[in-house]
Write a protein that holds these residues in place. Structure first.
Motif, PDB file in Angstrom:
ATOM      1  N   ARG A  68       0.595  -1.248  -0.145  1.00  0.00           N
ATOM      2  CA  ARG A  68       0.258   0.158   0.112  1.00  0.00           C
ATOM      3  C   ARG A  68       0.652   1.279  -0.266  1.00  0.00           C
ATOM      4  O   ARG A  68       2.193   1.046   0.630  1.00  0.00           O
ATOM      5  CB  ARG A  68      -1.111   0.074   1.126  1.00  0.00           C
ATOM      6  CG  ARG A  68      -1.700   0.933   1.370  1.00  0.00           C
ATOM      7  CD  ARG A  68      -3.311   1.413   1.632  1.00  0.00           C
ATOM      8  NE  ARG A  68      -4.052  -0.166   1.737  1.00  0.00           N
ATOM      9  CZ  ARG A  68      -4.899   0.329   0.568  1.00  0.00           C
ATOM     10  NH1 ARG A  68      -4.540   1.337  -0.283  1.00  0.00           N
ATOM     11  NH2 ARG A  68      -5.682  -1.302   0.279  1.00  0.00           N
ATOM     12  N   SER A 105      -7.132   3.211  -4.291  1.00  0.00           N
ATOM     13  CA  SER A 105      -8.680   1.932  -4.499  1.00  0.00           C
ATOM     14  C   SER A 105      -7.741   1.170  -5.425  1.00  0.00           C
ATOM     15  O   SER A 105      -8.360   0.354  -5.631  1.00  0.00           O
ATOM     16  CB  SER A 105     -10.300   2.769  -4.512  1.00  0.00           C
ATOM     17  OG  SER A 105     -10.378   3.481  -5.816  1.00  0.00           O
ATOM     18  N   GLU A 106      -7.918   1.344  -6.315  1.00  0.00           N
ATOM     19  CA  GLU A 106      -6.623   0.448  -7.994  1.00  0.00           C
ATOM     20  C   GLU A 106      -5.194  -0.244  -7.168  1.00  0.00           C
ATOM     21  O   GLU A 106      -4.646   0.035  -6.323  1.00  0.00           O
ATOM     22  CB  GLU A 106      -6.442   1.809  -8.156  1.00  0.00           C
ATOM     23  CG  GLU A 106      -6.984   3.040  -8.934  1.00  0.00           C
ATOM     24  CD  GLU A 106      -8.563   2.243  -9.414  1.00  0.00           C
ATOM     25  OE1 GLU A 106      -8.073   1.056 -10.335  1.00  0.00           O
ATOM     26  OE2 GLU A 106      -9.704   2.649  -9.245  1.00  0.00           O
TER      27      GLU A 106
END
Length: 333
Positions: A14, A138-139
């Motif tokens: 992330r 969100s990708e």
């Protein structure tokens, strides 16, 4: 580490995006027409700036190849300075393998880049294939890479599971805006939305080929005078695959242009044998300051210009280039 499937088997990293860093060409030898007194200070300063940028914006650093100018960097002090910079990234860098990083056709234990990899300073993609997954907002972005000299895949559908899009790194002689002899045009990669190429030193505008957008950001190190107008930049890749440049600190006046701004005089006599010209150039290098450089760049310029004027056959060019490379290596030893 030298990647197998380690990054793929872990959860997606992330981060706030990727920071794409074009070929640094770190070297203790100053390129021929650069006139910096503190070389390789400018290159390390650009990488340190990338660290500050990446950490401030939570970006994962990605090196496009040619971290080193030579496969084996002999200056241990320089390697220590480089390691400190690379370890300062919050997210461990991932690097593709360029032609300057390897002595043979594949990365090997004798290469300086491999030493950094096995020391866990960065992760290196030594074999063409999927490499990592990133969660950016969100990708979910899948990243693959093809090192120099290996075959770029034409279909990557299904090779990175659980992602929304795939980005592929290459380090090849690709023909952007016409290219040069031997370069091949970018081709579509099925399942790949964006392909980013290192190796080609100058920045080129993105081109769309089939369903793949190809982009060549260019080097962050201006090693040759033909890049005098090139603006070194790292590029931020966001979750929607938008690219934004971040100009890196650099000075405008870094090249010695002696002899470049004066038209060459016509040669009234027929060109002699290549060997005679080569010996003459070596003699000139030994007796003038202009001819001397850390990497032999100036004599290479003269030889390549003579090749072009005389339309020298490629086998002869290869033999002379090998002699020059050997001479430069012996002088630097």
């Amino acid at each position: 580490m030298i990647l197998g499937r380690e990054r793929l088997e872990a959860a997606p990293l992330r981060c706030g995006g990727l920071l794409l860093i074009g070929d640094p060409h770190v070297s203790s030898r100053r390129p021929g027409r650069r006139k910096d007194r503190d070389w390789p200070g400018p290159v390390l300063a650009k990488l340190a700036h990338c660290v500050a940028l990446a950490n401030a914006r939570d970006l994962a650093p990605v090196l496009l190849g040619d971290l080193f100018e030579h496969p084996v960097e002999p200056d241990e002090s320089l390697k220590s300075r480089l390691i400190r910079i690379l370890k300062a990234f919050r997210h461990r860098p991932l690097a593709n393998v360029g032609n300057h990083d390897i002595r043979h056709t594949r990365l090997s234990d004798g290469d300086s880049l491999a030493m950094l990899a096995v020391s866990d300073v960065l992760d290196v993609v030594a074999e063409s294939g999927p490499a990592a997954r990133y969660a950016v907002g969100s990708e979910r972005i899948g990243l693959g890479a093809t090192p120099y000299g290996q075959v770029i895949p034409d279909d990557v559908r299904g090779c990175l599971g659980g992602v929304d899009c795939t980005v592929w790194l290459t380090h090849h002689d690709l023909a952007f805006a016409g290219g040069y002899p031997g370069a091949v045009p970018p081709a579509p990669i099925l399942g790949c939305a964006l392909a980013v190429n290192g190796h080609v030193h100058r920045r080129h505008q993105p081109v769309s080929v089939g369903g793949t957008v190809w982009f060549n950001p260019g080097n962050i190190t201006r090693a040759s005078v033909d890049l005098i107008a090139h603006e070194p930049a790292a590029w931020i890749l966001s979750g929607d695959l938008a690219l934004a440049p971040e100009t890196l600190p650099h000075a405008a006046d870094v090249f010695d242009l002696t002899g470049r701004q004066v038209a060459p005089a016509a040669d009234p006599a027929p060109a002699g044998p290549v060997e005679s010209a080569f010996v003459s150039l070596l003699r000139a290098e030994a007796t003038t300051d202009l001819g001397r450089s850390d990497d032999g760049a100036l004599i290479r310029e003269e030889i390549e210009a003579k090749f072009a004027r005389d339309e020298t056959p490629e086998p002869v060019r290869a033999a002379v280039r090998a002699l020059v490379a050997g001479a430069v290596a012996r002088r630097g030893a």
